[in-house]
Design a protein around this motif. Structure first.
Motif, mmCIF file in Angstrom:
data_model
loop_
_atom_site.group_PDB
_atom_site.id
_atom_site.type_symbol
_atom_site.label_atom_id
_atom_site.label_comp_id
_atom_site.label_asym_id
_atom_site.label_seq_id
_atom_site.Cartn_x
_atom_site.Cartn_y
_atom_site.Cartn_z
ATOM 1 N N TYR A 28 0.837 -1.190 0.000
ATOM 2 C CA TYR A 28 0.000 0.000 0.000
ATOM 3 C C TYR A 28 0.883 1.254 0.000
ATOM 4 O O TYR A 28 1.998 1.251 0.492
ATOM 5 C CB TYR A 28 -0.918 -0.002 1.220
ATOM 6 N N PRO A 29 0.373 2.330 -0.580
ATOM 7 C CA PRO A 29 1.155 3.569 -0.644
ATOM 8 C C PRO A 29 1.218 4.294 0.701
ATOM 9 O O PRO A 29 0.520 3.947 1.656
ATOM 10 C CB PRO A 29 0.404 4.424 -1.659
ATOM 11 N N ALA A 100 -4.486 -4.982 5.312
ATOM 12 C CA ALA A 100 -3.781 -4.079 4.386
ATOM 13 C C ALA A 100 -4.290 -4.242 2.950
ATOM 14 O O ALA A 100 -3.516 -4.308 2.005
ATOM 15 C CB ALA A 100 -2.268 -4.281 4.470
ATOM 16 N N VAL A 101 -5.611 -4.316 2.817
ATOM 17 C CA VAL A 101 -6.238 -4.455 1.511
ATOM 18 C C VAL A 101 -7.391 -3.456 1.385
ATOM 19 O O VAL A 101 -8.000 -3.071 2.379
ATOM 20 C CB VAL A 101 -6.799 -5.881 1.278
ATOM 21 N N PRO A 102 -7.710 -3.055 0.150
ATOM 22 C CA PRO A 102 -8.882 -2.208 -0.052
ATOM 23 C C PRO A 102 -10.167 -2.972 0.253
ATOM 24 O O PRO A 102 -10.234 -4.196 0.084
ATOM 25 C CB PRO A 102 -8.829 -1.857 -1.543
ATOM 26 N N VAL A 103 -11.165 -2.244 0.687
ATOM 27 C CA VAL A 103 -12.489 -2.810 0.925
ATOM 28 C C VAL A 103 -13.484 -1.985 0.116
ATOM 29 O O VAL A 103 -13.498 -0.758 0.215
ATOM 30 C CB VAL A 103 -12.866 -2.791 2.424
ATOM 31 N N VAL A 104 -14.278 -2.669 -0.688
ATOM 32 C CA VAL A 104 -15.293 -2.022 -1.510
ATOM 33 C C VAL A 104 -16.647 -2.526 -1.040
ATOM 34 O O VAL A 104 -16.817 -3.723 -0.783
ATOM 35 C CB VAL A 104 -15.106 -2.378 -3.003
ATOM 36 N N ARG A 130 -18.649 2.720 -1.990
ATOM 37 C CA ARG A 130 -17.453 3.304 -1.383
ATOM 38 C C ARG A 130 -16.280 2.356 -1.496
ATOM 39 O O ARG A 130 -16.460 1.149 -1.596
ATOM 40 C CB ARG A 130 -17.704 3.711 0.066
ATOM 41 N N VAL A 131 -15.102 2.939 -1.461
ATOM 42 C CA VAL A 131 -13.875 2.157 -1.418
ATOM 43 C C VAL A 131 -13.029 2.728 -0.291
ATOM 44 O O VAL A 131 -12.914 3.942 -0.138
ATOM 45 C CB VAL A 131 -13.121 2.163 -2.768
ATOM 46 N N SER A 132 -12.475 1.841 0.514
ATOM 47 C CA SER A 132 -11.582 2.214 1.610
ATOM 48 C C SER A 132 -10.202 1.652 1.293
ATOM 49 O O SER A 132 -10.043 0.449 1.126
ATOM 50 C CB SER A 132 -12.100 1.650 2.940
ATOM 51 N N LEU A 133 -9.223 2.553 1.209
ATOM 52 C CA LEU A 133 -7.884 2.206 0.732
ATOM 53 C C LEU A 133 -6.837 2.386 1.825
ATOM 54 O O LEU A 133 -6.792 3.441 2.481
ATOM 55 C CB LEU A 133 -7.527 3.101 -0.461
ATOM 56 N N PRO A 134 -5.977 1.390 2.039
ATOM 57 C CA PRO A 134 -4.962 1.493 3.090
ATOM 58 C C PRO A 134 -3.817 2.431 2.711
ATOM 59 O O PRO A 134 -3.378 2.452 1.560
ATOM 60 C CB PRO A 134 -4.455 0.056 3.236
ATOM 61 N N LEU A 135 -3.361 3.195 3.702
ATOM 62 C CA LEU A 135 -2.188 4.064 3.560
ATOM 63 C C LEU A 135 -1.346 3.956 4.819
ATOM 64 O O LEU A 135 -1.867 3.748 5.917
ATOM 65 C CB LEU A 135 -2.587 5.535 3.405
ATOM 66 N N SER A 136 -0.044 4.155 4.647
ATOM 67 C CA SER A 136 0.829 4.289 5.813
ATOM 68 C C SER A 136 1.142 5.769 6.000
ATOM 69 O O SER A 136 0.752 6.598 5.177
ATOM 70 C CB SER A 136 2.124 3.491 5.611
ATOM 71 N N ASP A 137 1.825 6.078 7.087
ATOM 72 C CA ASP A 137 2.299 7.443 7.321
ATOM 73 C C ASP A 137 3.719 7.330 7.834
ATOM 74 O O ASP A 137 3.978 7.402 9.034
ATOM 75 C CB ASP A 137 1.398 8.176 8.306
ATOM 76 N N ARG A 138 4.625 7.098 6.904
ATOM 77 C CA ARG A 138 6.024 6.865 7.269
ATOM 78 C C ARG A 138 6.665 8.080 7.922
ATOM 79 O O ARG A 138 7.677 7.952 8.596
ATOM 80 C CB ARG A 138 6.813 6.406 6.040
#
Length: 160
Positions: A28-29, A100-104, A130-138
């Motif tokens: 994930y980005p 760590a996967v998208p959920v639609v 809706r789509v829920s997309l995982p992100l990190s915050d490095r």
């Protein structure tokens, strides 16, 4: 690599492709991979939710949702929503974080609306996708999923 889901709403398919283009090595980005200027097409329909001290907090609550639901949620936790809705969102965001996967999902519900002054209220049956997309915050030194980028649209032909 995440498989491409089938979307009813073309804007969500575009958002998913935009997110996917920022994946590295199938992961994930990061939040830093997204420039808000490049996201103009979706901005009013986006939410950014962060896991902070065990609670999911809205860091961004798009203007479309504020105008539609007459409620600003930026800076507020999902547990400030009605209990049934909060539970559903908690499960969704936790799944995105843990797996760590998208959920639609596409869902229909009776939504509460009202005037800003609270004098009038009404309900509408609507179908949303809706789509829920995982992100990190490095930037915070953490490579795990700490953020969920959510895009949501009313499914055309399904609003009363």
């Amino acid at each position: 690599m995440t498989a491409t889901p089938e979307f009813k709403e073309p804007k969500l398919a575009e958002l998913f492709a935009f997110w996917r283009a920022r994946q590295r090595w199938g992961r994930y980005p990061d939040r830093a991979d997204f420039d808000p200027v490049d996201m103009r097409a979706w901005l009013g329909h986006l939410m950014l939710v962060e896991l902070a001290e065990g609670r999911w907090i809205y860091r961004l609550y798009g203007t479309y949702f504020v105008e539609t639901f007459r409620r600003e949620m930026t800076g507020k936790a999902i547990d400030e929503l009605p209990p049934e809705q909060a539970k559903l969102l908690q499960e969704e965001y936790d799944r995105v974080r843990i797996e760590a996967v998208p959920v639609v999902r596409t869902y229909s519900a009776l939504f509460e609306f009202g005037t800003l002054d609270g004098r009038k209220s009404w309900q509408l049956d609507q179908t949303w996708e809706r789509v829920s997309l995982p992100l990190s915050d490095r930037s915070k030194g953490d490579d795990s999923v700490r953020l969920v980028l959510v895009g949501a649209y009313i499914v055309e032909g399904h609003e009363s």
